[in-house]
Design a protein around this motif. Structure first.
Motif, mmCIF file in Angstrom:
data_model
loop_
_atom_site.group_PDB
_atom_site.id
_atom_site.type_symbol
_atom_site.label_atom_id
_atom_site.label_comp_id
_atom_site.label_asym_id
_atom_site.label_seq_id
_atom_site.Cartn_x
_atom_site.Cartn_y
_atom_site.Cartn_z
ATOM 1 N N THR A 77 89.995 26.000 26.925
ATOM 2 C CA THR A 77 88.721 25.611 27.535
ATOM 3 C C THR A 77 88.388 26.493 28.733
ATOM 4 O OG1 THR A 77 89.100 23.331 26.824
ATOM 5 C CG2 THR A 77 87.440 23.682 28.526
ATOM 6 N N THR A 78 89.381 26.736 29.581
ATOM 7 C CA THR A 78 89.177 27.605 30.744
ATOM 8 C C THR A 78 88.806 29.017 30.308
ATOM 9 O OG1 THR A 78 90.762 26.321 32.030
ATOM 10 C CG2 THR A 78 90.286 28.557 32.817
ATOM 11 N N ALA A 79 89.521 29.529 29.302
ATOM 12 C CA ALA A 79 89.255 30.878 28.800
ATOM 13 C C ALA A 79 87.824 30.981 28.260
ATOM 14 C CB ALA A 79 90.264 31.238 27.716
ATOM 15 N N ASP A 80 87.378 29.955 27.552
ATOM 16 C CA ASP A 80 86.024 29.982 26.999
ATOM 17 C C ASP A 80 84.964 29.948 28.096
ATOM 18 O OD1 ASP A 80 86.887 30.200 24.425
ATOM 19 O OD2 ASP A 80 86.303 28.190 23.776
ATOM 20 N N TYR A 81 85.203 29.153 29.142
ATOM 21 C CA TYR A 81 84.245 29.133 30.258
ATOM 22 C C TYR A 81 84.179 30.502 30.946
ATOM 23 C CZ TYR A 81 83.128 24.160 30.103
ATOM 24 O OH TYR A 81 82.645 22.926 29.722
ATOM 25 N N MET A 82 85.319 31.166 31.065
ATOM 26 C CA MET A 82 85.317 32.517 31.647
ATOM 27 C C MET A 82 84.500 33.470 30.780
ATOM 28 S SD MET A 82 89.271 32.693 32.929
ATOM 29 C CE MET A 82 89.205 34.389 33.506
ATOM 30 N N GLY A 83 84.639 33.323 29.460
ATOM 31 C CA GLY A 83 83.835 34.135 28.547
ATOM 32 C C GLY A 83 82.349 33.877 28.703
ATOM 33 N N MET A 84 81.981 32.620 28.924
ATOM 34 C CA MET A 84 80.565 32.282 29.135
ATOM 35 C C MET A 84 80.020 32.963 30.386
ATOM 36 S SD MET A 84 80.433 28.210 28.334
ATOM 37 C CE MET A 84 81.689 27.525 27.264
ATOM 38 N N LEU A 85 80.827 33.008 31.451
ATOM 39 C CA LEU A 85 80.384 33.666 32.680
ATOM 40 C C LEU A 85 80.191 35.162 32.451
ATOM 41 C CD1 LEU A 85 82.607 31.823 35.321
ATOM 42 C CD2 LEU A 85 80.223 31.375 34.721
ATOM 43 N N ALA A 86 81.031 35.750 31.596
ATOM 44 C CA ALA A 86 80.869 37.172 31.258
ATOM 45 C C ALA A 86 79.514 37.424 30.603
ATOM 46 C CB ALA A 86 82.003 37.629 30.344
ATOM 47 N N THR A 87 79.063 36.482 29.763
ATOM 48 C CA THR A 87 77.759 36.679 29.102
ATOM 49 C C THR A 87 76.608 36.640 30.114
ATOM 50 O OG1 THR A 87 77.254 34.337 28.598
ATOM 51 C CG2 THR A 87 78.654 35.527 27.022
ATOM 52 N N VAL A 88 76.782 35.886 31.190
ATOM 53 C CA VAL A 88 75.744 35.846 32.236
ATOM 54 C C VAL A 88 75.639 37.212 32.910
ATOM 55 C CG1 VAL A 88 74.991 34.767 34.395
ATOM 56 C CG2 VAL A 88 76.064 33.366 32.610
ATOM 57 N N ALA A 138 71.968 32.849 28.153
ATOM 58 C CA ALA A 138 73.322 33.189 28.595
ATOM 59 C C ALA A 138 74.215 31.952 28.616
ATOM 60 C CB ALA A 138 73.263 33.813 29.984
ATOM 61 N N ALA A 139 75.510 32.191 28.775
ATOM 62 C CA ALA A 139 76.543 31.141 28.865
ATOM 63 C C ALA A 139 76.703 30.362 27.570
ATOM 64 C CB ALA A 139 76.273 30.202 30.041
ATOM 65 N N GLY A 140 76.425 31.016 26.448
ATOM 66 C CA GLY A 140 76.657 30.396 25.146
ATOM 67 C C GLY A 140 75.902 29.090 24.984
ATOM 68 N N THR A 141 76.593 28.090 24.414
ATOM 69 C CA THR A 141 75.989 26.763 24.274
ATOM 70 C C THR A 141 76.292 25.907 25.506
ATOM 71 O OG1 THR A 141 77.949 25.797 23.243
ATOM 72 C CG2 THR A 141 76.345 26.837 21.765
ATOM 73 N N GLY A 142 77.123 26.437 26.410
ATOM 74 C CA GLY A 142 77.572 25.655 27.557
ATOM 75 C C GLY A 142 78.818 24.847 27.261
ATOM 76 N N ASN A 143 79.315 24.980 26.022
ATOM 77 C CA ASN A 143 80.493 24.227 25.597
ATOM 78 C C ASN A 143 81.591 25.161 25.108
ATOM 79 O OD1 ASN A 143 79.262 21.416 25.642
ATOM 80 N ND2 ASN A 143 77.863 22.490 24.269
ATOM 81 N N PRO A 144 82.864 24.839 25.405
ATOM 82 C CA PRO A 144 83.959 25.638 24.844
ATOM 83 C C PRO A 144 84.060 25.447 23.333
ATOM 84 C CG PRO A 144 84.824 23.714 25.986
ATOM 85 C CD PRO A 144 83.345 23.750 26.258
ATOM 86 N N TYR A 145 84.790 26.315 22.681
ATOM 87 C CA TYR A 145 85.042 26.279 21.233
ATOM 88 C C TYR A 145 83.829 26.687 20.398
ATOM 89 C CZ TYR A 145 89.407 23.932 22.429
ATOM 90 O OH TYR A 145 90.635 23.633 22.960
ATOM 91 N N PHE A 146 82.752 27.136 21.044
ATOM 92 C CA PHE A 146 81.600 27.654 20.309
ATOM 93 C C PHE A 146 81.357 29.100 20.729
ATOM 94 C CE2 PHE A 146 80.852 23.085 20.214
ATOM 95 C CZ PHE A 146 80.478 22.884 18.886
ATOM 96 N N THR A 147 81.110 29.966 19.761
ATOM 97 C CA THR A 147 80.907 31.385 20.063
ATOM 98 C C THR A 147 79.449 31.664 20.421
ATOM 99 O OG1 THR A 147 80.306 31.943 17.797
ATOM 100 C CG2 THR A 147 82.668 31.956 18.330
ATOM 101 N N THR A 148 79.202 32.894 20.870
ATOM 102 C CA THR A 148 77.803 33.285 21.144
ATOM 103 C C THR A 148 77.016 33.447 19.845
ATOM 104 O OG1 THR A 148 78.576 35.573 21.394
ATOM 105 C CG2 THR A 148 78.177 34.328 23.410
ATOM 106 N N ASP A 149 77.692 33.646 18.709
ATOM 107 C CA ASP A 149 76.993 33.635 17.411
ATOM 108 C C ASP A 149 76.368 32.270 17.172
ATOM 109 O OD1 ASP A 149 77.585 36.236 16.720
ATOM 110 O OD2 ASP A 149 79.252 35.736 15.392
ATOM 111 N N THR A 150 77.155 31.230 17.421
ATOM 112 C CA THR A 150 76.635 29.868 17.246
ATOM 113 C C THR A 150 75.525 29.592 18.255
ATOM 114 O OG1 THR A 150 78.819 29.171 16.499
ATOM 115 C CG2 THR A 150 77.290 27.434 17.114
#
Length: 244
Positions: A77-88, A138-150
């Motif tokens: 979950t932490t790793a996914d949130y870090m990935g979301m910040l990268a998209t911002v 940006a920031a994906g869906t705002g939820n972990p376990y979902f990719t930027t494709d989704t």
């Protein structure tokens, strides 16, 4: 700035452009390559000039990839949130490049961070599109376990986009990696179910299923082809169409 009318040769009025974070790093192994960001921004502007309303989602893999962090022992979950910040960060870089070309742009984040971008409010985002502003989600869906494709497929449906344009390194979907296999066959049209059954790697399974359930076509094309995005919107060029 006058609002462009829709060019008569264009097939779609409103589209989602999904690109990976790696597309922004050019020949570097990491991070952002400003000339590459500027080149992609020029491609987006050329389509915007046709009067097309454009949504964008950019991955974060050039800075941090949640799955990779998780594989190395980081809590997922932490790793996914870090990935979301990268998209911002990538979205802000693209906004800067587009606005330097005179294209009004809004970065809209699924995770509120009011100092740098807008929070996601669907009706406000639709209004931006109607005013011919490019919306970068940006920031994906705002939820972990979902990719930027989704995230791209979700936002494309919410914004009533008529197609998702997936910009990649190759000019469509192949039955195997064309860079490794000389006999790789490119599909002109492929079904959602075939993509899922054959693991063709267009997008992840949840994104393809969401597109299938809402009958949203996915057009896979090469982002490295100058003028490719604009050309395909006018019915030219080489690409693969994923549909029902």
């Amino acid at each position: 700035m006058s609002k462009p009318g829709l060019d008569a040769s264009v097939t779609y009025r409103r589209v989602m452009l999904k690109i990976s974070g790696e597309a922004l790093m050019g020949d570097q192994g990491f991070g952002l390559h400003p000339p590459t960001v500027q080149r992609i921004a020029q491609e987006v502007k050329s389509v915007h000039d046709l009067g097309v309303e454009i949504c964008m989602v950019i991955g974060g893999g050039n800075i941090f990839r949640g799955l990779a962090g998780s594989a190395q022992g980081m809590e997922r979950t932490t790793a996914d949130y870090m990935g979301m910040l990268a998209t911002v960060m990538n979205a802000l870089a693209m906004q800067s490049a587009l606005e330097s070309l005179g294209v009004f742009t809004r970065v809209i984040s699924a995770i509120p961070m009011d100092q740098v971008c807008e929070p996601y409010i669907r009706r406000r985002a639709v209004r931006h599109l109607e005013k011919k502003r490019v919306c970068i989600f940006a920031a994906g869906t705002g939820n972990p376990y979902f990719t930027t494709d989704t995230a791209a497929t979700l936002r494309a449906n919410e914004m009533a986009c008529q197609a998702i344009f997936k910009g990649t390194k190759v000019d469509g979907v192949y039955d195997k990696d064309p860079k490794k296999h000389a006999d790789a066959k490119r599909y002109d049209i492929v079904s959602y179910d075939e993509c899922l059954a054959k693991h063709l790697g267009v997008m992840d399974a949840s994104a393809i299923a969401l597109a299938r359930d809402n009958n949203l076509p996915i057009i896979v094309f090469s982002l490295d082809e100058p003028g490719g995005f604009r050309g395909i919107l006018r019915g030219e060029g080489t690409y693969t169409r994923v549909q029902g």
